[in-house]
Each structure stands twice: as structure tokens, then as C-alpha cells.
Design a protein around this motif. Structure first.
Motif, PDB file in Angstrom:
ATOM      1  N   GLU A 130      10.668  25.592  73.465  1.00 10.84           N
ATOM      2  CA  GLU A 130       9.368  25.648  74.139  1.00 10.84           C
ATOM      3  C   GLU A 130       9.261  24.513  75.169  1.00 10.84           C
ATOM      4  O   GLU A 130       8.881  24.736  76.319  1.00 10.84           O
ATOM      5  N   ALA A 131       9.694  23.319  74.734  1.00 12.15           N
ATOM      6  CA  ALA A 131       9.588  22.141  75.621  1.00 12.15           C
ATOM      7  C   ALA A 131      10.665  22.144  76.695  1.00 12.15           C
ATOM      8  O   ALA A 131      10.441  21.688  77.813  1.00 12.15           O
ATOM      9  N   MET A 132      11.852  22.655  76.357  1.00 15.89           N
ATOM     10  CA  MET A 132      12.986  22.683  77.311  1.00 15.89           C
ATOM     11  C   MET A 132      13.680  24.036  77.221  1.00 15.89           C
ATOM     12  O   MET A 132      14.700  24.161  76.529  1.00 15.89           O
ATOM     13  N   PRO A 133      13.147  25.076  77.887  1.00 17.39           N
ATOM     14  CA  PRO A 133      13.698  26.443  77.733  1.00 17.39           C
ATOM     15  C   PRO A 133      15.188  26.516  78.053  1.00 17.39           C
ATOM     16  O   PRO A 133      15.900  27.357  77.507  1.00 17.39           O
ATOM     17  N   HIS A 134      15.703  25.600  78.853  1.00 19.08           N
ATOM     18  CA  HIS A 134      17.112  25.666  79.260  1.00 19.08           C
ATOM     19  C   HIS A 134      18.015  24.795  78.395  1.00 19.08           C
ATOM     20  O   HIS A 134      19.162  24.602  78.697  1.00 19.08           O
ATOM     21  N   ALA A 135      17.478  24.265  77.312  1.00 21.26           N
ATOM     22  CA  ALA A 135      18.283  23.367  76.463  1.00 21.26           C
ATOM     23  C   ALA A 135      19.409  24.129  75.771  1.00 21.26           C
ATOM     24  O   ALA A 135      19.229  25.271  75.350  1.00 21.26           O
ATOM     25  N   ALA A 136      20.575  23.481  75.652  1.00 20.98           N
ATOM     26  CA  ALA A 136      21.697  24.050  74.879  1.00 20.98           C
ATOM     27  C   ALA A 136      21.659  23.429  73.494  1.00 20.98           C
ATOM     28  O   ALA A 136      21.590  22.201  73.369  1.00 20.98           O
ATOM     29  N   ILE A 137      21.675  24.263  72.465  1.00 21.18           N
ATOM     30  CA  ILE A 137      21.636  23.763  71.089  1.00 21.18           C
ATOM     31  C   ILE A 137      22.952  24.112  70.420  1.00 21.18           C
ATOM     32  O   ILE A 137      23.412  25.257  70.475  1.00 21.18           O
ATOM     33  N   THR A 138      23.581  23.103  69.823  1.00 21.06           N
ATOM     34  CA  THR A 138      24.846  23.319  69.113  1.00 21.06           C
ATOM     35  C   THR A 138      24.682  22.780  67.700  1.00 21.06           C
ATOM     36  O   THR A 138      23.698  22.088  67.401  1.00 21.06           O
ATOM     37  N   THR A 139      25.661  23.074  66.834  1.00 22.31           N
ATOM     38  CA  THR A 139      25.464  22.688  65.440  1.00 22.31           C
ATOM     39  C   THR A 139      26.778  22.536  64.683  1.00 22.31           C
ATOM     40  O   THR A 139      27.860  22.745  65.259  1.00 22.31           O
TER      41      THR A 139
END
Ligand code: SF4
Length: 497
Positions: free
Chosen positions: A293-302
Motif C-alpha cells: 500500500e505504501a510502496m506499490p512498486h516494492a520487491a518483497i523476497t523471503t
């Protein structure tokens, strides 16, 4: 007389990479020089990892090989440090009596003195301490990169995940003073560094030692405000301690990159309970959606572990569900392996290896499918890339260069004919023409080169090797109560304080 040469071999996590830069800095401060590529060094230091079952086999395999090398080289010394040294101690010199020095995770600074003592007394030196002597960041360092740096903000961990041996080997969490972290970042930027990665076993718990629950969000803002610093990353956060102020700090601080590596480990609440991870699926996905929501273009890895003791097919399906929901840009996936000394190693219902393997393959192909869907969205888009040194294995053959986008995606790009060639550390803007699951290719028409101080630092470091080698940085002030932070433009978001 020629200076004795050294080689540091690093195994395991970024914390070990950070510590190895200190080991190199200590040895250079003590008058050693780095051995050339392919040359046999007078001193070989193995900075070990204890996280995986075969970590032991790897260490003793390497030591076996080094025994014959040492037999043929007069005065050669072998030192073993890191987590496996902290765990195995004199067992290492019992199994490999040709090892000269064993030191632990809490006394990295002792290496040069122990090498001297072993040489003078002609006797192996084993020195392991139970608590941190000197914060590794206070030690001289020899950094690997002139344009990017690891900056430790804490060591150790207060969590007790049942599969993890880190707390036993790195101790309880110790936090660096925010002012010391800031001073190191400012010194690095003055040397030409353009990207820093804040490092800790659990960066979200930062400040626990000096009683400030919102210290990490504040630190992101303050470090992000350092003039000349363009990119701030951090690893590893922990979902249990992840507070909203960190998400706001990320979104409101331009230098903090839209990228989050947040270990999940399992999607099943039952398995998360058995892992003692102190969060559940709902909370994890809640953080992911707030970040999006805050950073729609964020890449999330795990990070994900498959086959934890007791994991059923239904539990595993929960993990696959989270992978789909979280739309990970990529994931480090591991087949569970027993780690002697951890509670999970003696748990009932150990999952049969063939079942673990089969699930692992299903997980890996789903992660690949989701990652590819995510990266395809970049085709036709312009991305800003920090040009890297040595990140493109095929660059030579493809005549491309490589680097990292703001969300840390790996980008291989072409330099248009006749255009100025960028240096590692410079920034380019290019257009993505093809997307693979774990990298992007940019042969599109867009081309812009921005030469940076980091590119200059890289040029200095590589054209005048000895004198300009990056980062022999003298020690920094000590651990403990926090130095007052200069209040940047953090006040609104830090409204919670
Ligand atoms: S958070 Fe858990 S997995 Fe990570 S270092 Fe701490 S105990 Fe280990």
C-alpha cells in the motif's frame, strides 16, 4: 623482508561477509598483505558458518585439503573463526591438529595476536569468549566494494527459533549506538560509497538494548538523509517486531530502497508455532499488504524452510498459499536439515527426505512461476541501475554490463554503440526488453549515464591498487547507551515517539 600474505575464505551469511572485511582489515593493519588471486597465502583464515548440517563436513573437508598445502609451505598458518569455531572450539584442533588458531564470533579482534602467539610458542591457540569483546564494526576493515558497504547495527539475537543455532553462537542482541552507525555511514560516503546495507540478525528489534522501540525507523530516516548516500537497504527484518513506523520511514525516505527481504520460513500457523517464530500467517501477509500500500512498486523476497519436523501436506499447502498471496520477487528456499544443538533436531515427526525433496521441488517451481509473473511487468519500463562489478556471469559473452535496480532486481544491460562505458558505482537508466524469473535484460532504446563519486571511488581503487584500496577504516567508538541522534525530517512520521 616481504610482508606475510593472507587469504580470508567466507562461508554463510552477510554477517560473516561483514566480519571477514574486519578480519582482512585487522591483518592489513598488522602488516599482512592480501595474497594475489590463485596464490597460496602464508595465512589462510576460514570464517565459518554453522547453519547447515553439512557445514561441519565442508569445514573438515577444507582443512583436510589445507593440510597437504601447509606441509609443502614453510611457516604457513591456518586459522578457523566464525560460528562453527564458536561451537566446536578445541574439537577443531583435535580433529585437525595442523590448525594453528581457533577464535570465535565474539573475539574477531584477537586474530593477529593469536597468530603471533601460535608462531612464537609453536602451539595451536584456541581462544573462545562467551560475550562480545569489541563490536566488529569498531575494528579496521578492508571492504570488498568501493561503492557499496555493509554496516552492522546489531549483533546477536534475542529470538529462539527452534531450528536456529545463531543465538547460541552469536549471543543475545547487542545494539550499536545510532550515532556510531551514522558516523560510520558518513565516513563511508566520504570515501565514495553510494549504497549501504544495514545489517543485523533482526534489524526490527534494533534499539531493544537502549529501550527505544522505534529506533530502527528513526535510523532509516537519519541514515537516508546522509548527503551523497543514494541507496539504503537493510537485512534481516523479523515479522514479529515489524512496526508500521518502519514502513512509513521506508516510504517517506527517498534513499531507502523499495525492497524488503522478510523471512517467512513457513506459511502454516501450526509450523510457525513449532518454529517459535512468534507470528502467524495473517500478520505476515498483513505486513506485506501494508508495504504494498505504501510502496506499490516494492520487491518483497523471503526465506522458506520446507520439511520442518511435523510439517503435513496441509501445512505445506499453507506455505504455497502465502507464496501466491505475497507475490515474492524471489525466495531463498531450504530443505530442513537437523542442526545438532537446536530443539528442532530432536523433535518427533522428522519428515522423510524424499517427501522433503518432493515438496522442495514444488515450492521452487511455484516461486519461479510467481517471480516470473512479477518480473514480466517490467518489460518496456525504464529502470535506474547501480552498475556492479562481477554480477553478470555471462556479461563477457553477451557484451552486456550488470547491476541492481532500486528494488534490488539484477539487470543485465547493453551499452549503445559509441556511448561512454559506465564504471561500477555509476548509475545508468535503461529500458527493460526481456524479463526472466530472477533477472531483467535491458536492451531497450532508453540510455542515460550518470557518473558518480562511487564510480570515481571504483576507478581510484582499481587503477591505483595498493594506495587507493578501499576502506582501511580505523576503529569507531564503543557499544552502549545511544548518542543523541540529530533530528532530521523524521518528526511527522515519528509522531508515535
Ligand atoms: S530470528 Fe530466529 S532464525 Fe533469525 S537469527 Fe534469530 S533465532 Fe535465528
Amino acid at each position: 623482508m616481504n610482508a606475510r600474505t593472507y587469504e580470508v575464505r567466507t562461508y554463510g551469511c552477510q554477517m560473516n561477509v561483514h566480519d571477514s572485511e574486519r578480519l582482512s582489515g585487522l591483518l592489513e593493519d598488522a602488516g599482512y598483505t592480501r595474497a594475489g588471486d590463485g596464490a597460496t597465502a602464508d595465512v589462510v583464515v576460514l570464517n565459518t558458518c554453522a547453519v547447515r548440517e553439512n557445514a561441519d563436513n565442508k569445514l573438515y573437508g577444507n582443512l583436510g585439503h589445507l593440510a597437504s598445502v601447509k606441509a609443502g609451505r614453510n611457516g604457513m598458518q591456518i586459522a578457523v573463526g566464525g560460528c562453527l569455531a564458536q561451537k566446536d572450539r578445541s574439537e577443531i584442533t583435535r580433529r585437525a591438529p595442523w590448525v594453528d588458531v581457533v577464535f570465535g564470533t565474539h573475539n574477531v579482534g584477537s586474530l593477529p595476536a593469536l597468530l603471533d602467539r601460535a608462531r612464537v610458542e609453536q602451539e595451536a591457540q584456541v581462544e573462545i569468549v562467551e560475550a562480545l569483546e569489541t563490536f566488529p564494526s569498531d575494528l579496521p576493515s578492508r571492504r570488498e566494494s568501493p561503492y557499496a558497504a555493509w554496516v552492522a547495527i546489531s549483533v546477536g539475537c534475542n529470538n529462539t527459533c527452534t531450528f536456529c543455532i545463531v543465538p547460541a553462537l552469536r549471543g543475545r542482541e547487542r545494539d550499536r549506538r545510532p550515532g556510531d552507525v551514522l558516523a560510520e555511514v558518513q565516513a563511508l560516503v566520504a570515501e565514495g560509497v553510494i549504497e549501504v546495507t544495514l545489517l543485523g540478525q533482526n534489524v526490527n528489534a534494533y534499539g531493544v538494548e537502549f529501550g527505544d522501540r522505534y529506533a530502527f525507523g528513526k535510523l532509516l530516516r537519519t541514515v537516508g538523509a546522509v548527503d551523497g548516500l543514494e541507496r539504503v537497504r537493510f537485512t534481516s527484518p523479523h515479522p514479529r517486531d515489524f512496526t508500521d513506523d518502519v514502513i512509513t520511514a521506508m516510504a517517506e525516505t527517498p534513499a531507502v530502497m523499495p525492497q524488503l527481504h522478510m523471512p517467512l520460513q513457513s506459511g502454516s500457523d501450526r509450523v510457525l508455532r513449532a518454529m517459535r517464530r512468534s507470528y502467524r500467517q495473517e500478520r505476515y501477509l498483513g505486513i506485506v499488504s501494508k508495504v504494498r500500500e505504501a510502496m506499490p512498486h516494492a520487491a518483497i523476497t523471503t526465506d522458506i524452510i520446507v520439511g520442518f519436523p511435523g510439517e503435513t501436506e496441509a501445512d505445506f499447502e499453507e506455505t504455497l498459499h502465502v507464496v501466491r498471496e505475497a507475490r515474492f520477487a524471489s525466495a531463498f528456499t531450504f530443505q530442513y536439515s537437523k542442526r545438532p544443538g537446536t530443539p528442532a533436531a530432536t523433535m518427533d515427526d522428522q519428515v522423510p527426505p524424499d517427501v522433503v525433496r518432493e515438496r522442495y521441488q514444488r515450492l521452487a517451481s511455484l516461486v519461479e512461476e510467481v517471480a516470473w509473473n512479477e518480473s514480466r511487468a517490467f518489460v518496456g519500463r525504464d529502470v535506474e541501475v547501480l552498475v556492479a562489478d562481477g554480477e553478470g556471469r555471462k556479461d563477457g559473452a553477451t557484451h552486456r554490463l550488470s547491476g541492481r535496480a532500486r528494488d534490488n532486481r539484477l539487470v543485465h544491460f547493453s551499452v549503445p554503440p559509441g556511448a561512454e562505458r559506465p564504471r561500477p558505482g555509476d548509475m545508468v537508466t535503461v529500458q527493460v526488453s526481456y524479463a526472466a524469473p530472477h533477472h531483467l535484460v535491458a536492451d531497450g532504446p532508453t540510455w542515460a549515464l550518470r557518473r558518480t563519486r562511487a564510480g570515481d571511488a571504483y576507478e581510484r581503487a582499481t587503477t591505483a591498487p595498493a594506495a587507493a584500496a578501499p576502506g582501511v577504516l580505523l576503529g569507531m567508538p564503543t557499544v552502549g547507551a545511544s548518542a543523541p541522534l540529530p533530528v532530521a525530517d523524521a518528526a511527522p512520521a515519528c509522531g508515535h515517539a
